[in-house]
Design a protein around this motif. Structure first.
Motif, PDB file in Angstrom:
ATOM      1  N   VAL A 194     -16.290  -5.159  -2.190  1.00 41.22           N
ATOM      2  CA  VAL A 194     -15.054  -4.771  -1.513  1.00 41.22           C
ATOM      3  C   VAL A 194     -14.019  -4.558  -2.610  1.00 41.22           C
ATOM      4  O   VAL A 194     -13.930  -5.346  -3.547  1.00 41.22           O
ATOM      5  N   LEU A 195     -13.262  -3.465  -2.508  1.00 37.91           N
ATOM      6  CA  LEU A 195     -12.175  -3.226  -3.450  1.00 37.91           C
ATOM      7  C   LEU A 195     -10.926  -3.916  -2.914  1.00 37.91           C
ATOM      8  O   LEU A 195     -10.423  -3.562  -1.852  1.00 37.91           O
ATOM      9  N   GLU A 196     -10.469  -4.925  -3.631  1.00 40.16           N
ATOM     10  CA  GLU A 196      -9.233  -5.600  -3.257  1.00 40.16           C
ATOM     11  C   GLU A 196      -8.109  -5.046  -4.105  1.00 40.16           C
ATOM     12  O   GLU A 196      -8.266  -4.866  -5.309  1.00 40.16           O
ATOM     13  N   LEU A 197      -7.002  -4.765  -3.445  1.00 41.95           N
ATOM     14  CA  LEU A 197      -5.911  -4.054  -4.102  1.00 41.95           C
ATOM     15  C   LEU A 197      -4.593  -4.769  -3.833  1.00 41.95           C
ATOM     16  O   LEU A 197      -4.362  -5.268  -2.735  1.00 41.95           O
ATOM     17  N   ASN A 198      -3.758  -4.807  -4.848  1.00 41.34           N
ATOM     18  CA  ASN A 198      -2.435  -5.395  -4.653  1.00 41.34           C
ATOM     19  C   ASN A 198      -1.458  -4.719  -5.609  1.00 41.34           C
ATOM     20  O   ASN A 198      -1.868  -3.963  -6.500  1.00 41.34           O
ATOM     21  N   THR A 199      -0.186  -4.976  -5.422  1.00 40.05           N
ATOM     22  CA  THR A 199       0.791  -4.518  -6.401  1.00 40.05           C
ATOM     23  C   THR A 199       1.552  -5.724  -6.942  1.00 40.05           C
ATOM     24  O   THR A 199       1.828  -6.671  -6.199  1.00 40.05           O
ATOM     25  N   LEU A 200       1.811  -5.697  -8.216  1.00 33.73           N
ATOM     26  CA  LEU A 200       2.625  -6.741  -8.842  1.00 33.73           C
ATOM     27  C   LEU A 200       4.039  -6.210  -9.076  1.00 33.73           C
ATOM     28  O   LEU A 200       4.853  -6.848  -9.734  1.00 33.73           O
ATOM     29  N   GLY A 201       4.304  -5.011  -8.555  1.00 31.18           N
ATOM     30  CA  GLY A 201       5.654  -4.462  -8.593  1.00 31.18           C
ATOM     31  C   GLY A 201       6.169  -4.144  -9.983  1.00 31.18           C
ATOM     32  O   GLY A 201       5.430  -4.163 -10.960  1.00 31.18           O
ATOM     33  N   ASP A 202       7.461  -3.837 -10.042  1.00 31.18           N
ATOM     34  CA  ASP A 202       8.102  -3.603 -11.340  1.00 31.18           C
ATOM     35  C   ASP A 202       8.864  -4.873 -11.737  1.00 31.18           C
ATOM     36  O   ASP A 202       8.792  -5.886 -11.040  1.00 31.18           O
ATOM     37  N   THR A 203       9.601  -4.806 -12.829  1.00 35.93           N
ATOM     38  CA  THR A 203      10.259  -6.010 -13.337  1.00 35.93           C
ATOM     39  C   THR A 203      11.226  -6.601 -12.314  1.00 35.93           C
ATOM     40  O   THR A 203      11.220  -7.818 -12.084  1.00 35.93           O
ATOM     41  N   ALA A 204      12.002  -5.725 -11.672  1.00 37.96           N
ATOM     42  CA  ALA A 204      12.987  -6.226 -10.711  1.00 37.96           C
ATOM     43  C   ALA A 204      12.295  -6.906  -9.521  1.00 37.96           C
ATOM     44  O   ALA A 204      12.730  -7.970  -9.064  1.00 37.96           O
ATOM     45  N   SER A 205      11.195  -6.311  -9.046  1.00 43.56           N
ATOM     46  CA  SER A 205      10.467  -6.928  -7.928  1.00 43.56           C
ATOM     47  C   SER A 205       9.935  -8.300  -8.330  1.00 43.56           C
ATOM     48  O   SER A 205      10.015  -9.260  -7.566  1.00 43.56           O
ATOM     49  N   ARG A 206       9.383  -8.330  -9.541  1.00 47.52           N
ATOM     50  CA  ARG A 206       8.770  -9.592  -9.983  1.00 47.52           C
ATOM     51  C   ARG A 206       9.799 -10.700 -10.147  1.00 47.52           C
ATOM     52  O   ARG A 206       9.549 -11.853  -9.848  1.00 47.52           O
ATOM     53  N   GLN A 207      10.988 -10.294 -10.635  1.00 48.57           N
ATOM     54  CA  GLN A 207      12.082 -11.251 -10.805  1.00 48.57           C
ATOM     55  C   GLN A 207      12.436 -11.898  -9.455  1.00 48.57           C
ATOM     56  O   GLN A 207      12.507 -13.126  -9.343  1.00 48.57           O
ATOM     57  N   ALA A 208      12.609 -11.051  -8.454  1.00 45.84           N
ATOM     58  CA  ALA A 208      12.989 -11.553  -7.135  1.00 45.84           C
ATOM     59  C   ALA A 208      11.873 -12.423  -6.549  1.00 45.84           C
ATOM     60  O   ALA A 208      12.130 -13.490  -5.976  1.00 45.84           O
ATOM     61  N   TYR A 209      10.645 -11.970  -6.727  1.00 40.10           N
ATOM     62  CA  TYR A 209       9.513 -12.720  -6.178  1.00 40.10           C
ATOM     63  C   TYR A 209       9.362 -14.066  -6.890  1.00 40.10           C
ATOM     64  O   TYR A 209       9.095 -15.090  -6.271  1.00 40.10           O
ATOM     65  N   ARG A 210       9.540 -14.018  -8.184  1.00 34.91           N
ATOM     66  CA  ARG A 210       9.435 -15.227  -8.983  1.00 34.91           C
ATOM     67  C   ARG A 210      10.400 -16.292  -8.458  1.00 34.91           C
ATOM     68  O   ARG A 210      10.022 -17.464  -8.287  1.00 34.91           O
ATOM     69  N   GLU A 211      11.628 -15.884  -8.173  1.00 32.58           N
ATOM     70  CA  GLU A 211      12.612 -16.844  -7.662  1.00 32.58           C
ATOM     71  C   GLU A 211      12.163 -17.412  -6.329  1.00 32.58           C
ATOM     72  O   GLU A 211      12.289 -18.612  -6.077  1.00 32.58           O
ATOM     73  N   ALA A 212      11.600 -16.542  -5.473  1.00 30.04           N
ATOM     74  CA  ALA A 212      11.119 -17.011  -4.170  1.00 30.04           C
ATOM     75  C   ALA A 212       9.995 -18.037  -4.345  1.00 30.04           C
ATOM     76  O   ALA A 212       9.952 -19.059  -3.657  1.00 30.04           O
ATOM     77  N   LEU A 213       9.099 -17.764  -5.314  1.00 32.73           N
ATOM     78  CA  LEU A 213       7.978 -18.685  -5.546  1.00 32.73           C
ATOM     79  C   LEU A 213       8.464 -20.023  -6.086  1.00 32.73           C
ATOM     80  O   LEU A 213       7.986 -21.086  -5.667  1.00 32.73           O
TER      81      LEU A 213
END
Ligand code: ATP
Ligand code: MG
Length: 414
Positions: free
Chosen positions: A161-180
């Motif tokens: 199975v091909l599993e796919l995701n996005t890790l976004g760009d720097t701004a997305s990762r910054q926001a996600y990081r804070e949420a985590l």
């Protein structure tokens, strides 16, 4: 005597196994060439920095798995645990960034100090594909399509199975990081020690944890999808649209993160359930930050690596090797003629076996054992007539053939 055993986590590839490895590599090399990827090879060891800097001081690979040593000249050296950093280093060292995009295929041994088990070794082998210098999502589509084509040619694609995701760009990762950080901060008590360290340094990596307690906490973690910028979402949508267009099925896996720190946007893995917990056969993603982190000009890249041992466990039988022609001298008189004939036939492109001793009976037994297709018998009588006896070992028929016609009569068995 323990020194006569291979080192733990290493293995000898005896001919049958090596044939499967070769089949995997040859197939991958051939299909990569059709996509315009050129083969490259980089050294098996590099300065430790080549891996420790980009791969990230908090990853398992750097903290626990690297084979690092100081050489006799006092240099800090590491046996490569993966291909990407070495290839990017080579691009920088050789000033190749003038001619982008670059498309590379590579195959070779990797080294990681891991707990050996089925499909997991300390010396293992990877095939690897890198597309450097293309920021467009079409590049991600191409490398995934190439991976799918290779798996298909090996008869494996339908079992993955091909599993796919996005890790976004720097701004997305910054926001996600804070949420985590907020989420895991509330679950500190349940996190493994490793993950507590990751929480300080790179909370995204907790999502990749194999610890059972961490996995339970991860099930409730915030989803990256909710933190993507408009641009990052657009990029991901284009990749998905391209895969749809090419009829490459995939499953979006929000928890899929790559083990290495320099990935962004697309992350993907081809996973099978046929290999127990060592189910990932091919994994990769986009690494736009890597070249800059390594001290080169900011240059985007996307690629993947696949474990040859895991692929070899899944492939159908590789195509059989050519069945040999066996040359058999009959009595003293035939010896020299056999030596010369075997030499000539080999030079003419035939696969030829010539035993070193034994009477005709023993040599015929060996011919069966090595699955020979035909035998050429050279005895005194025939030689006086400038001829040999050709025996079809499948059909059991035999006939006398003039030496001058031998090569053309053997042609179907080449
Ligand atoms: P895993 O989660 O199985 O440890 P990984 O994320 O460490 O994999 P990558 O660094 O992405 O793996 O390497 C790409 C591929 O190389 C893997 O999908 C797998 O097929 C293979 N691989 C990685 N480590 C090993 C190993 N120790 N032995 C055999 N194959 C391996
Ligand atoms: Mg690993």
């Amino acid at each position: 005597m323990s020194s006569l055993q291979p080192v733990r986590g290493t293995q000898d590839l005896l001919p049958a196994e090596q044939a499967r490895h070769r089949h995997v590599v040859d197939t991958a090399r051939g299909i990569s060439a059709r996509y315009g990827y050129q083969e490259i090879a980089t050294p098996i060891f590099e300065f430790t920095e080549v891996f420790s800097r980009p791969i990230g001081e908090t990853t398992d690979i750097v903290t626990k798995e690297m084979y690092t040593f100081t050489d006799r000249g006092g240099e800090e050296i590491t046996l490569r645990p993966e291909y990407t950093a070495g290839i990017v280093r080579a691009v920088i060292s050789n000033g190749l960034t003038q001619n982008l995009p670059l498309k590379f295929f590579a195959a070779g041994p990797m080294f990681r100090y891991e707990r050996p088990q089925k499909g997991r070794f300390r010396q293992f082998h990877q095939i690897d594909v890198e597309l450097i210098g293309a920021p467009q999502p079409q590049a991600d589509i191409e490398v995934i399509a190439l991976g799918a084509d290779i798996l298909d040619a090996l008869g494996i694609l339908k079992r993955t199975v091909l599993e796919l995701n996005t890790l976004g760009d720097t701004a997305s990762r910054q926001a996600y990081r804070e949420a985590l950080v907020g989420y895991y901060g509330q679950h500190r008590d349940g996190l493994s020690e490793d993950s507590l360290t990751r929480l300080e340094r790179n909370p995204l990596r907790i999502l990749d944890s194999k610890d059972e307690g961490d996995k339970r906490i991860n099930a409730g973690a915030p989803s990256f999808a909710d933190y993507l910028t408009v641009e990052a979402r657009g990029f991901f949508d284009t990749v998905r649209g391209g895969l749809d267009l090419l009829d490459i099925p995939y499953k979006v896996s929000p928890r899929l993160v790559r083990g290495l720190d320099y990935y962004c946007h697309t992350a993907f893995e081809f996973v099978t359930t046929d290999l127990g917990s060592q189910g990932t056969v091919l994994g990769g993603g986009r690494y736009d930050g890597l070249m800059g982190v390594m001290g080169g000009p900011e240059t985007p890249g996307v690629g993947w690596a696949a474990g040859i041992e895991r692929l070899a466990l899944l492939v159908d039988e590789p195509p059989a090797a050519a069945r040999p022609v066996v040359v058999i001298p009959v009595g003293e008189a035939g010896e020299k003629a056999a030596l010369r004939l075997a030499h000539e036939l080999r030079r003419a492109g035939f696969t030829v076996d010539l035993g070193f001793s034994g009477n005709v009976g023993r040599r015929m037994k060996r011919a069966n054992k090595i699955n020979a297709r035909v035998a050429v018998l050279l005895g005194e009588d025939e030689l006086q007539r400038n001829a040999a006896t050709l025996r079809d070992l499948d059909g059991g028929t035999q006939s006398e053939v003039p030496l001058a016609e031998l090569a053309s009569r053997l042609a179907p068995f080449r």
